[in-house]
Design a protein around this motif. Structure first.
Motif, mmCIF file in Angstrom:
data_model
loop_
_atom_site.group_PDB
_atom_site.id
_atom_site.type_symbol
_atom_site.label_atom_id
_atom_site.label_comp_id
_atom_site.label_asym_id
_atom_site.label_seq_id
_atom_site.Cartn_x
_atom_site.Cartn_y
_atom_site.Cartn_z
ATOM 1 N N SER A 133 2.808 -8.600 -6.541
ATOM 2 C CA SER A 133 3.365 -9.176 -5.314
ATOM 3 C C SER A 133 3.596 -8.081 -4.267
ATOM 4 C CB SER A 133 4.693 -9.867 -5.612
ATOM 5 O OG SER A 133 5.669 -8.901 -5.968
ATOM 6 N N HIS A 134 3.361 -6.828 -4.661
ATOM 7 C CA HIS A 134 3.519 -5.680 -3.762
ATOM 8 C C HIS A 134 4.893 -5.686 -3.105
ATOM 9 C CE1 HIS A 134 -0.681 -4.785 -4.382
ATOM 10 N NE2 HIS A 134 -0.973 -6.016 -4.078
ATOM 11 N N HIS A 135 5.920 -5.757 -3.937
ATOM 12 C CA HIS A 135 7.275 -5.707 -3.368
ATOM 13 C C HIS A 135 7.548 -4.348 -2.737
ATOM 14 C CE1 HIS A 135 11.452 -6.309 -2.661
ATOM 15 N NE2 HIS A 135 11.811 -5.382 -3.529
ATOM 16 N N LEU A 136 7.136 -3.297 -3.419
ATOM 17 C CA LEU A 136 7.371 -1.950 -2.909
ATOM 18 C C LEU A 136 6.073 -1.148 -2.967
ATOM 19 C CD1 LEU A 136 10.739 -1.218 -4.767
ATOM 20 C CD2 LEU A 136 10.473 -1.540 -2.300
ATOM 21 N N ALA A 137 5.860 -0.303 -1.963
ATOM 22 C CA ALA A 137 4.709 0.610 -1.959
ATOM 23 C C ALA A 137 5.201 1.963 -2.456
ATOM 24 C CB ALA A 137 4.124 0.734 -0.558
ATOM 25 N N VAL A 138 5.128 2.116 -3.778
ATOM 26 C CA VAL A 138 5.679 3.316 -4.402
ATOM 27 C C VAL A 138 4.596 4.374 -4.566
ATOM 28 C CG1 VAL A 138 6.626 4.188 -6.579
ATOM 29 C CG2 VAL A 138 7.543 2.107 -5.555
ATOM 30 N N VAL A 139 4.911 5.597 -4.173
ATOM 31 C CA VAL A 139 4.029 6.735 -4.440
ATOM 32 C C VAL A 139 4.840 7.804 -5.160
ATOM 33 C CG1 VAL A 139 2.497 6.355 -2.469
ATOM 34 C CG2 VAL A 139 4.507 7.813 -2.195
ATOM 35 N N LEU B 145 9.523 9.711 -7.109
ATOM 36 C CA LEU B 145 9.285 8.389 -6.514
ATOM 37 C C LEU B 145 9.646 8.356 -5.042
ATOM 38 C CD1 LEU B 145 10.959 6.279 -9.332
ATOM 39 C CD2 LEU B 145 8.536 6.188 -8.693
ATOM 40 N N LEU B 146 8.792 7.718 -4.274
ATOM 41 C CA LEU B 146 9.066 7.500 -2.856
ATOM 42 C C LEU B 146 8.470 6.147 -2.484
ATOM 43 C CD1 LEU B 146 10.230 8.977 -0.328
ATOM 44 C CD2 LEU B 146 7.870 9.632 0.189
ATOM 45 N N SER B 147 9.257 5.314 -1.817
ATOM 46 C CA SER B 147 8.766 3.990 -1.400
ATOM 47 C C SER B 147 8.468 4.026 0.093
ATOM 48 C CB SER B 147 9.819 2.925 -1.704
ATOM 49 O OG SER B 147 10.152 2.933 -3.078
ATOM 50 N N LEU B 148 7.220 3.741 0.444
ATOM 51 C CA LEU B 148 6.771 3.785 1.837
ATOM 52 C C LEU B 148 7.131 2.476 2.548
ATOM 53 C CD1 LEU B 148 3.208 5.323 1.259
ATOM 54 C CD2 LEU B 148 5.368 6.512 1.789
ATOM 55 N N PRO B 149 7.143 2.490 3.874
ATOM 56 C CA PRO B 149 7.420 1.237 4.603
ATOM 57 C C PRO B 149 6.470 0.140 4.130
ATOM 58 C CG PRO B 149 7.407 3.083 6.138
ATOM 59 C CD PRO B 149 6.933 3.622 4.804
ATOM 60 N N LEU B 150 6.998 -1.046 3.876
ATOM 61 C CA LEU B 150 6.142 -2.163 3.446
ATOM 62 C C LEU B 150 6.829 -3.488 3.730
ATOM 63 C CD1 LEU B 150 3.562 -3.182 2.103
ATOM 64 C CD2 LEU B 150 4.760 -3.140 -0.084
ATOM 65 N N PHE B 151 6.244 -4.251 4.624
ATOM 66 C CA PHE B 151 6.608 -5.654 4.849
ATOM 67 C C PHE B 151 5.435 -6.274 5.596
ATOM 68 C CE2 PHE B 151 7.860 -4.882 9.304
ATOM 69 C CZ PHE B 151 8.210 -3.540 9.276
ATOM 70 N N PRO B 152 5.298 -7.610 5.479
ATOM 71 C CA PRO B 152 4.034 -8.242 5.912
ATOM 72 C C PRO B 152 3.698 -8.004 7.388
ATOM 73 C CG PRO B 152 5.347 -9.778 4.628
ATOM 74 C CD PRO B 152 6.206 -8.577 4.844
ATOM 75 N N GLN B 153 4.709 -7.817 8.228
ATOM 76 C CA GLN B 153 4.460 -7.717 9.669
ATOM 77 C C GLN B 153 4.300 -6.276 10.144
ATOM 78 O OE1 GLN B 153 7.113 -9.255 8.240
ATOM 79 N NE2 GLN B 153 6.383 -11.366 8.322
ATOM 80 N N THR C 19 11.778 5.782 4.642
ATOM 81 C CA THR C 19 11.330 5.525 3.268
ATOM 82 C C THR C 19 12.532 5.223 2.366
ATOM 83 O OG1 THR C 19 11.458 7.880 2.770
ATOM 84 C CG2 THR C 19 9.300 7.033 3.461
ATOM 85 N N GLY C 20 12.259 4.782 1.152
ATOM 86 C CA GLY C 20 13.311 4.518 0.167
ATOM 87 C C GLY C 20 12.974 5.200 -1.152
#
Ligand SMILES: *Cc1c(COP(=O)(O)O)cnc(C)c1O
Length: 395
Positions: free
Chosen positions: A297-303, A358-366, A322-323
């Motif tokens: 579901s790609h809740h988070l874009a984790v790298v 871990l680093l979560s990149l910006p991610l939301f549908p818009q 980022t988160g």
């Protein structure tokens, strides 16, 4: 001659790229959301009733389960699912060390002992071999957490649970619409728990959650527990002391407006993640693998990145928010020290190594194409000056 670059009227090319911006989703649906709120005020019935029933029916149909029970939040969903399964004092529940602390809290709340195990280094999801090794005569359930949006290995976990007669609970709080072998998260185990916290793929206007299952007895036990222990067909009779974990009609109404857009939003998330994955292929950043049997579901874009804290700071300076999910592994949280009083705190090498990377990149549908490109450019520039990870995996 090159045309002059027009003075940008798009503030999004210069303003910070937010990690998450719910305004943009709600702007798309403003009319419908306002109408749903008006309709609720007109009726002024805020607990239960048609809005909750409508959403429960739609959510069960979406997940492919017979029953859905709306509850107050995702943590309560897990706690109620475990309680309905009869899990409590003296029982052990196996769960991955890489999860949001809520999964651990729910196990502790029902009186059981959480047994945290390590995760697969490629997916960062519960490692079935680790789960198998942690089984004891006291094990009552396994909680598979579909972290970041990808279902964990439900073939292996399902077989393991069946072999030992254990309940398999899905923590699907990040996996609305994800699939395993074409079946939706929520329909893959004994019972599944969702959160509709505003930032999740399907988010309410406050706290909300749901439990889904094919088992009518479990569904009714949860419905009763969530409503002061009163069964649906005996409103005066309290059969269990638990409390109030009901879903608000307001939240149900808002969720019903948003649900028809979930698949489209998930596809938009997937497109963004695919761009990240392609652009970061040879940069020293590593993204968790998606298994062939799974769709996320790609809740988070984790790298996973080297020198994570420095990378995060440099991205922030470039206006990229980022988160980190999650910076402190559950078994090392202050509140969990008591779980290990008189015993060794477990060592979970993959979880612990990943926590620092871990680093979560910006991610939301818009998120716009321009914003995605700004994230990529900033991260690529930052990583060019950072030592790559020793291995292409979390640990
Ligand atoms: C969000 C989340 C929860 C808890 O949900 P709440 O609605 O915040 O209580 C549980 N597990 C996971 C993996 C989550 O991401």
């Amino acid at each position: 001659m090159q045309p002059a670059v027009p003075a940008t009227s798009d503030a999004r090319m210069t303003e910070p790229v937010p990690f998450l911006d719910l305004n943009r989703a709600h702007a798309e649906l403003r009319g419908e959301l306002d109408a749903a709120w008006q309709a609720l005020v007109d009726v002024s019935s805020f607990i239960g009733g048609p809005p909750v029933e409508r959403f429960e029916t739609a959510w069960a149909a979406y997940c492919g389960t017979r029953h859905a029970v709306g509850v107050s939040d995702g943590t309560a969903a897990i706690e109620l699912a475990l309680a309905a399964l009869g899990i409590g004092r003296g029982d052990e529940v196996i769960l991955p060390g890489n999860t949001f602390i809520a999964t651990v809290e729910a196990v502790v709340k029902v009186g059981a002992r959480p047994v945290l195990v390590d995760v697969d280094p490629d997916t960062l999801l519960l490692d079935p071999a680790g789960a198998a090794a942690a089984i004891t005569p006291r094990t009552a359930a396994i909680i598979g957490v579909h972290l970041y949006g990808q279902p964990c290995d439900m073939d292996a976990l399902g077989a393991l649970a069946a072999r030992h007669g254990l309940a398999l609970v899905e923590d699907a709080a990040q996996a609305h619409g994800a699939t395993w072998r074409g079946r939706r998260a929520g329909s893959l185990g004994t019972i599944a728990c969702f959160s509709f916290y505003p930032g999740k793929n399907l988010g309410a206007f406050g706290d909300a959650g749901a439990v889904v299952t094919d088992d009518e007895r479990l569904a009714e036990a949860i419905r009763s527990r969530a409503n002061h222990g009163r069964p649906r067909d005996a409103a005066e009779r309290c059969v269990v002391l638990d409390g109030n974990h009901r879903l608000d009609a307001l939240q149900a109404a808002m969720l019903s407006v948003k649900l028809p857009h979930l698949d489209r939003w998930n596809r938009a998330r997937g497109d963004i993640v695919a761009r990240y994955r392609e652009a970061l292929a040879d940069t020293g950043a590593v993204m968790p693998t998606i298994r062939p049997a799974a769709s996320s579901s790609h809740h988070l874009a984790v790298v996973l990145v080297p020198e994570r804290d420095a990378v995060k700071r440099r991205l922030a300076a470039a206006g990229i928010m980022t988160g980190i999910h999650y910076a402190i592994p559950c078994h090392q949280q202050t509140a969990c020290a008591g779980l290990y009083a008189g015993s060794e705190v477990p060592v979970l090498p993959v979880v612990e190594a990943a926590a620092g990377r871990l680093l979560s990149l910006p991610l939301f549908p818009q998120l716009t194409a321009g914003e995605v490109q700004r994230v990529i450019d900033a991260l690529v520039a930052t990583l060019a000056t950072t030592e790559p990870l020793a291995s292409g995996r979390a640990a």
